[in-house]
Each structure stands twice: as structure tokens, then as C-alpha cells.
Design a protein around this motif. Structure first.
Motif, short mmCIF file in Angstrom:
data_model
loop_
_atom_site.label_atom_id
_atom_site.label_comp_id
_atom_site.label_asym_id
_atom_site.label_seq_id
_atom_site.Cartn_x
_atom_site.Cartn_y
_atom_site.Cartn_z
N LYS A 49 -7.36 1.21 -4.27
CA LYS A 49 -8.63 0.84 -4.91
C LYS A 49 -8.86 -0.68 -4.82
O LYS A 49 -9.98 -1.12 -4.57
N THR A 50 -7.81 -1.45 -5.00
CA THR A 50 -7.95 -2.91 -4.88
C THR A 50 -8.37 -3.29 -3.47
O THR A 50 -9.26 -4.12 -3.27
N MET A 51 -7.72 -2.67 -2.48
CA MET A 51 -8.01 -3.02 -1.09
C MET A 51 -9.40 -2.56 -0.66
O MET A 51 -10.02 -3.20 0.20
N LEU A 52 -9.89 -1.48 -1.24
CA LEU A 52 -11.20 -0.95 -0.84
C LEU A 52 -12.37 -1.74 -1.43
O LEU A 52 -13.47 -1.67 -0.91
N ARG A 53 -12.14 -2.45 -2.50
CA ARG A 53 -13.20 -3.30 -3.03
C ARG A 53 -12.89 -4.74 -2.63
O ARG A 53 -11.75 -5.07 -2.33
N SER A 54 -13.88 -5.56 -2.59
CA SER A 54 -13.60 -6.94 -2.21
C SER A 54 -12.81 -7.61 -3.32
O SER A 54 -13.03 -7.38 -4.50
N VAL A 55 -11.86 -8.42 -2.93
CA VAL A 55 -11.01 -9.12 -3.88
C VAL A 55 -11.34 -10.60 -3.79
O VAL A 55 -11.30 -11.19 -2.70
N GLU A 56 -11.66 -11.19 -4.91
CA GLU A 56 -11.92 -12.62 -4.94
C GLU A 56 -10.59 -13.36 -4.95
O GLU A 56 -9.69 -13.01 -5.71
N ILE A 57 -10.47 -14.36 -4.11
CA ILE A 57 -9.25 -15.18 -4.07
C ILE A 57 -9.65 -16.60 -4.44
O ILE A 57 -10.44 -17.23 -3.72
N LYS A 58 -9.12 -17.07 -5.54
CA LYS A 58 -9.40 -18.43 -6.00
C LYS A 58 -8.18 -19.28 -5.68
O LYS A 58 -7.08 -18.95 -6.09
N THR A 59 -8.36 -20.37 -4.96
CA THR A 59 -7.25 -21.22 -4.54
C THR A 59 -7.39 -22.60 -5.16
O THR A 59 -8.46 -23.19 -5.10
N THR A 60 -6.30 -23.09 -5.76
CA THR A 60 -6.30 -24.43 -6.35
C THR A 60 -5.04 -25.16 -5.91
O THR A 60 -4.06 -24.55 -5.47
N LEU B 11 -4.36 14.04 -0.61
CA LEU B 11 -5.24 13.08 0.06
C LEU B 11 -6.21 12.44 -0.92
O LEU B 11 -6.50 11.25 -0.82
N ASN B 12 -6.69 13.22 -1.88
CA ASN B 12 -7.59 12.69 -2.90
C ASN B 12 -6.87 11.67 -3.78
O ASN B 12 -7.42 10.60 -4.08
N VAL B 13 -5.65 11.98 -4.18
CA VAL B 13 -4.86 11.05 -4.99
C VAL B 13 -4.62 9.75 -4.21
O VAL B 13 -4.68 8.66 -4.77
N CYS B 14 -4.34 9.86 -2.92
CA CYS B 14 -4.09 8.66 -2.10
C CYS B 14 -5.26 7.69 -2.15
O CYS B 14 -5.06 6.47 -2.13
N GLN B 15 -6.47 8.20 -2.20
CA GLN B 15 -7.65 7.33 -2.24
C GLN B 15 -7.82 6.68 -3.60
O GLN B 15 -8.64 5.76 -3.75
N LYS B 16 -7.05 7.12 -4.59
CA LYS B 16 -7.19 6.60 -5.95
C LYS B 16 -6.00 5.78 -6.41
O LYS B 16 -5.93 5.40 -7.58
N THR B 17 -5.05 5.48 -5.51
CA THR B 17 -3.92 4.67 -5.95
C THR B 17 -4.42 3.27 -6.30
O THR B 17 -5.41 2.80 -5.74
N LEU C 8 0.82 -1.20 0.00
CA LEU C 8 0.00 0.00 0.00
C LEU C 8 0.86 1.26 0.00
O LEU C 8 0.65 2.18 -0.80
N ILE C 9 1.85 1.32 0.87
CA ILE C 9 2.63 2.55 0.97
C ILE C 9 3.57 2.75 -0.21
O ILE C 9 3.81 3.88 -0.63
N SER C 10 4.08 1.66 -0.78
CA SER C 10 4.94 1.83 -1.95
C SER C 10 4.11 2.31 -3.14
O SER C 10 4.56 3.18 -3.90
N CYS C 11 2.90 1.79 -3.29
CA CYS C 11 2.02 2.26 -4.36
C CYS C 11 1.65 3.72 -4.14
O CYS C 11 1.61 4.51 -5.09
N THR C 12 1.39 4.09 -2.90
CA THR C 12 1.06 5.48 -2.58
C THR C 12 2.20 6.41 -2.96
O THR C 12 2.00 7.44 -3.61
#
Length: 132
Positions: free
Chosen positions: A119-130, A109-115, A52-56
């Protein structure tokens, strides 16, 4: 479908130790001594904060370059938090060596919410495990 990142971890002989390979980079993961680890590398939640912080940082620098802004030297820090009720959240803090006026602070602060990682962390992420 495009792969935007890839990593592989292989167990090490130590109790919680692992060696992570991501592209041409190799690094260790472990748990702290308080969890019976050897603390030879970041723990899993440390990697979440690190991503998160490196992307920010990268996104803010790209934004500044695109807009012709000088943000100067800055740092980004994050903590993963949890409470007894099972709620989890991340607290992210930015620190700039130069003073930013109020308008620029609001833009940052606005840009931070759009990294991308935010954005990935704020929406649910589906994790498929095989098993392969």
C-alpha cells in the motif's frame, strides 16, 4: 506522527560500501561488481524488493493464522524492472509447496495487494530531506 521504521547508513572505505543500522540489526549495502562495487551486501533496489517480500510473507502468515488456514511452506520473490521508456514496476511471485484451490489463491492475491508495504509503494510517498 508515529515512526514506523528507522535506518541509518554510514559510509565504509570501499567505493559504494555502507553499513546500515536498523534497530539492533547491522548489515552491509554495496553495489555489484558490474557497477564497480564489491558486492558485499544488497544494493538499494534489492532492499526495496526485500521489504516488499518480507512484508508479504509476514502479512500472509498473519492472515492465515487469523483465518485458521494452513498455507504451508511458501516463498515470495520480487524483481524491480525498468524499460527504455522510463517505466518502472515490480513483479512479485508466490510459490506454495502445497496446492491452493482457486478460491484460496484469489484470497491470497487479494491480501497481497493490501500488505502495508504494498500500500505504501502503490501511493506516492513524500520524501523530505534535510541536512542536520
Amino acid at each position: 506522527m508515529a515512526t514506523i521504521a528507522n535506518a541509518k547508513v554510514t559510509t565504509l572505505p570501499e567505493k559504494w560500501g555502507g553499513e546500515i543500522q536498523s534497530g539492533q540489526h547491522t548489515f552491509l549495502t554495496d553495489k555489484p561488481e558490474s557497477f564497480q562495487g564489491l558486492d558485499r551486501g544488497p544494493a538499494p533496489y534489492d532492499f526495496i524488493c526485500s521489504g516488499l517480500i518480507s512484508c508479504t510473507m509476514i502479512t500472509l502468515r498473519m492472515y492465515a493464522e487469523h483465518k485458521g488456514l494452513d498455507l504451508g511452506e511458501f516463498s515470495v520473490e520480487a524483481d524491480c524492472k525498468a524499460n527504455k521508456e522510463g517505466q518502472e514496476w515490480i513483479e512479485r511471485r508466490l510459490s506454495f509447496k502445497t496446492n491452493l484451490d482457486e478460491a484460496l489463491q484469489e484470497k491470497v492475491l487479494n491480501v497481497c495487494q493490501k500488505t502495508p508495504v504494498t500500500k505504501t509503494m502503490l501511493r506516492s510517498v513524500e520524501i523530505k530531506t534535510t541536512i542536520i
